[in-house]
Design a protein around this motif. Structure first.
Motif, short mmCIF file in Angstrom:
data_model
loop_
_atom_site.label_atom_id
_atom_site.label_comp_id
_atom_site.label_asym_id
_atom_site.label_seq_id
_atom_site.Cartn_x
_atom_site.Cartn_y
_atom_site.Cartn_z
N GLU A 44 0.98 -1.10 0.01
CA GLU A 44 -0.02 0.29 -0.08
C GLU A 44 0.95 1.19 -0.48
O GLU A 44 2.22 1.15 0.19
CB GLU A 44 -1.14 0.25 0.77
N PRO A 45 0.06 2.59 -0.29
CA PRO A 45 1.05 3.76 -0.25
C PRO A 45 1.27 4.61 0.51
O PRO A 45 0.14 4.54 1.96
CB PRO A 45 0.37 4.87 -1.21
N ILE A 87 -13.79 7.96 3.53
CA ILE A 87 -15.06 7.20 3.91
C ILE A 87 -16.03 7.34 5.22
O ILE A 87 -16.89 7.68 5.37
CB ILE A 87 -14.54 5.69 4.52
N GLY A 92 -1.69 8.68 4.66
CA GLY A 92 -2.21 9.39 4.14
C GLY A 92 -3.11 9.51 3.19
O GLY A 92 -4.12 9.67 2.16
N TYR A 93 -1.82 8.95 2.56
CA TYR A 93 -1.84 8.40 0.45
C TYR A 93 -2.91 8.00 0.54
O TYR A 93 -4.01 7.77 -0.49
CB TYR A 93 -0.65 7.98 0.50
N ALA A 94 -3.39 7.06 0.85
CA ALA A 94 -4.75 6.66 0.81
C ALA A 94 -6.10 6.23 1.31
O ALA A 94 -6.98 6.18 1.81
CB ALA A 94 -4.30 4.51 1.36
N HIS A 95 -6.08 8.02 1.76
CA HIS A 95 -7.22 8.57 1.82
C HIS A 95 -8.37 9.13 1.25
O HIS A 95 -8.53 9.45 0.34
CB HIS A 95 -7.06 9.96 2.35
N LYS A 96 -9.64 8.23 1.14
CA LYS A 96 -10.58 8.02 0.74
C LYS A 96 -11.85 8.69 0.89
O LYS A 96 -13.04 8.93 0.22
CB LYS A 96 -10.84 6.19 0.31
N ARG A 109 -14.77 -2.58 3.46
CA ARG A 109 -13.47 -1.92 2.38
C ARG A 109 -13.02 -0.46 3.00
O ARG A 109 -12.56 -0.25 2.42
CB ARG A 109 -14.56 -1.19 1.22
N VAL A 110 -12.83 -0.70 4.46
CA VAL A 110 -12.18 0.42 5.25
C VAL A 110 -10.75 -0.07 4.98
O VAL A 110 -9.44 0.11 4.71
CB VAL A 110 -12.48 0.46 7.07
N SER A 111 -10.40 -2.25 5.62
CA SER A 111 -8.97 -2.52 4.79
C SER A 111 -9.14 -4.49 4.87
O SER A 111 -10.37 -4.38 5.72
CB SER A 111 -8.48 -2.47 6.68
N GLY A 112 -9.13 -3.76 3.91
CA GLY A 112 -9.88 -5.17 2.73
C GLY A 112 -9.37 -6.52 3.35
O GLY A 112 -9.26 -7.71 3.51
N ASP A 113 -8.05 -6.56 4.22
CA ASP A 113 -7.67 -7.34 4.79
C ASP A 113 -7.87 -8.28 6.00
O ASP A 113 -7.64 -9.14 6.66
CB ASP A 113 -6.36 -7.35 5.06
N SER A 125 -2.36 -0.82 8.76
CA SER A 125 -2.73 -1.21 7.93
C SER A 125 -2.66 0.18 6.74
O SER A 125 -2.59 0.89 7.53
CB SER A 125 -4.37 -1.74 8.00
N SER A 176 -4.22 1.24 4.64
CA SER A 176 -5.85 2.14 3.74
C SER A 176 -7.18 2.30 5.50
O SER A 176 -7.75 3.01 5.51
CB SER A 176 -6.67 0.44 3.52
#
Lengths: 465, 171
Positions: free
Chosen positions: A124-125, A151, A145-149, A169-173, A459, A461
């Motif tokens: 992840e970034p 939410i 913060g690169y994966a900030h969507k 889908r906050v953290s897929g794992d 994580s 994300s």
């Protein structure tokens, strides 16, 4: 654990911060919405939620008193404009743009290494800024913060179905753990009793998710020490778990299998068979692989004594999961305060004190054994009956703490009269683990960073929301 | 360890047979690869993965392509550490505002000829995150996309079928 939700003034807010500083309580989360700040604190076997109305969007800083709150406060300012006005670190966190002032590190022969946000592997970034003296890391500073969507904003006003999909889908794992935490919070807000079979199926999915991730992580840590046979073997075990999960839920990562009110669908016969076959295979292969890990000196040479996290930091930050339990912090949301059906299941929470990469691997190894046993117990005792119930509309407030593979996920929701989500907050365990990675790497060589990083496996994300 | 190695030799590989190229992907790719590129690349493609803000679900399944069951490298496909070594950018996520510049710069750093493969529903149109003011809403909002592999997340088999279509077209 009892639950206590109150609106407080600034004085009570600061008093809670003082109790956090003194170690009488631990911070569960800190978040906001326009004009209102929220804080969740675990204190003398009670989960306390404080709501602070913020005049002119200002509030006193908790981070000033208790370091684990610093990044949460920075995020709160970025997302909702709520300003902890006396905070020491007032840089933005999730909002990027403009030059970011990294903390200075000065001295003779120091040099900097900038890594990311696009990494060399399939990761992840995120950005890591190392200051090194020769090979030794003097300081690591993370920029996330690169994966900030966005939410939090997407959750506000979302219907239950959509909100549950977002939570997953906050953290897929950790999709099962997130869907479970969100669903439990909704069920608390609307006072719904989930049918027993659904409660047990949720635990089955959660333990399969833990197994898949722990298998993947143990193999990946060995791979970062260039020991590929373990990576191949554990990758195979992980694949087998995902296939059993697919047989159970129709989806390899089990996304959207847990829904508010229960589970999406009952377990098909081939699901039960798939899980039985998986357990039998893991029981025969796993101990041999553990033997290899334990008896390969070149591998242990890389993991023992590397990336030590002190017990005091783990305690101060309330580090969850294997990060905390490898550094002496005995906490597991399945037990403290616990939720059904774990109160009826027999399992141990392993704790060691060494705090190094090896300790974090060992916690995972022992948790794999616990999860295999839990899955067997669940299959043996799975009650019959319905697998979901309707969630009635109505406004309310609820929260939940669920043990994901990497630590406790905290969920809070406030629902509106139409049954939709007014506000929701989901706090990943990584919020309190990322800062500790900065501490654990200090004094280690740069080449050991991948090993340390993988042993934490935070994580991006889940943290960036 | 010796016992594990001997047992593995005796029982043969766990690797499954090829699922074949995906027809829909072949159709999407038709006309995307010219003769000059075919000559230059031969049968192999180097892939650089870029997470542009996914939930990490797609990364887990892309990782699985490297496990012994799917064994991506037998098809001439391999993951490389730098965009400067890559022919293909495999992009996941809805492209967050914070990753946009990094994605563009990674694309610029990739030598021609190059292809962009968008993996997952988020990369197609933003997926569940569509409508958020801090995401671009899919890779095609930022870069020209040659192939979409849908799914949330796509299974390793779906990923493999899409990538095989790319190799078939290039071959």
């Amino acid at each position: 654990m009892t639950w206590n939700s109150t609106t407080v003034d600034a004085q009570a807010w600061i008093a809670a911060g003082e109790r956090l500083r003194a170690g009488d309580a631990h911070l569960v989360s800190l978040w906001g919405e326009p004009g209102l700040a929220h804080m969740a604190v675990a204190e003398s076997s009670e989960l306390r939620l404080f709501h602070l109305p913020c005049t002119a969007n200002r509030l006193p800083s908790i981070g000033r008193l208790h370091a684990p709150a610093i990044r949460l406060e920075r995020a709160m300012r970025d997302l909702f404009g709520l300003d902890a006005h006396d905070a020491a670190d007032r840089r933005p966190w999730l909002s990027h743009g403009g030059t970011y002032p990294f903390l200075p590190a000065e001295g003779e022969s120091l040099h900097q290494i900038a890594v990311g946000p696009v990494h060399a592997g399939i990761i992840e970034p995120g950005h890591f800024r190392f200051t090194a003296n020769g090979e030794a890391v003097v300081r690591l500073e993370q920029r996330l913060g690169y994966a900030h969507k966005g939410i939090d904003a997407l959750m506000a006003g979302a219907g239950l179905d959509r909100a549950a999909r977002l939570a997953g889908r906050v953290s897929g794992d950790s999709t099962v753990a997130y869907a479970l935490a969100f669903s439990q919070a909704i069920e608390m807000a609307s006072a719904v009793q989930v049918p027993p079979r659904a409660v047990w199926l949720r635990a089955l999915f959660a333990e399969l998710e833990r197994l898949a991730n722990h298998f993947g992580d143990i193999g990946a840590v060995c791979n970062d020490a260039s020991f590929t046979i373990m990576h191949a073997s554990f990758g195979f075990l992980r694949e087998k778990v995902l296939r059993a999960a697919q047989a159970c839920t129709g989806q390899r990562l089990m996304m959207d299998a847990v829904v508010p009110g229960g589970v999406r669908s009952d377990l098909p016969a081939e699901g039960i068979e798939g899980v039985r076959a998986l357990i039998a295979m893991a029981r025969s292969q796993f101990p041999r692989l553990v033997d290899v890990y334990e008896n390969t000196a070149s591998l242990k040479d890389r993991t023992v004594g590397t990336g030590i996290l002190s017990e005091s930091l783990a305690r101060q930050f309330g580090a969850g999961g294997y990060v905390g339990r490898a550094s002496g912090r005995s906490f597991d949301a399945r037990r403290d305060p616990g939720y059904a059906p774990y109160d009826e299941l027999d399992f141990q929470v392993p704790v060691v004190h060494a705090g190094d990469v090896n300790a974090r691997v060992w916690i995972r190894i022992q948790e794999v054994e616990q999860s295999l046993s839990l899955v067997e117990q669940i299959l043996r005792r799975l009650p019959p009956g319905a697998t979901s119930t309707a969630v009635p509309n109505g406004s309310g407030e609820g929260s939940a703490r669920v043990e994901a593979f990497r630590g406790d996920v905290f969920a809070w929701v406030r629902t509106g009269a139409d049954g939709g989500v007014e506000r929701a907050h989901l706090r990943d365990p990584s919020w309190f683990q990322w800062p500790l990675l900065e501490a654990a790497i200090e004094g280690n060589i740069v080449a050991d960073f991948p090993l340390c990083n993988k042993s934490f496996n935070c994580s991006y994300s889940g943290h960036d929301l | 360890m010796r016992r594990i190695l001997l047992k593995n030799v005796a029982q043969g590989p766990f690797t499954e047979s090829s699922p074949g190229a995906d027809d829909a992907a072949l159709k999407e790719l038709a006309g995307r690869v010219d003769q000059a590129a075919r000559v230059r690349l031969g049968r192999t493609l180097s892939i650089r993965e870029v997470d542009a803000g996914s939930c990490n679900g797609c990364e887990l399944e892309i990782h699985a392509l490297n496990n012994i069951v799917y064994d991506l490298e037998r098809f001439g496909l391999r993951f490389v550490a730098s965009p400067r070594h890559a022919d293909v950018l495999l992009v996941t996520g809805p492209v967050t505002a914070n990753m946009r510049e990094a994605l563009e710069r990674t694309h610029e750093a990739t030598p021609d000829p190059k292809w962009v493969v968008a993996v997952g529903d988020c990369a197609r149109n933003g997926g569940v995150f569509a409508g958020s003011p801090v995401v671009a809403g899919g890779v095609s909002a930022v870069l020209p996309v040659d192939l979409h592999i849908p799914g949330c997340p796509p299974s390793p088999t779906a990923l493999l079928r899409g990538l095989l279509a790319l190799v078939e077209t290039v071959k």
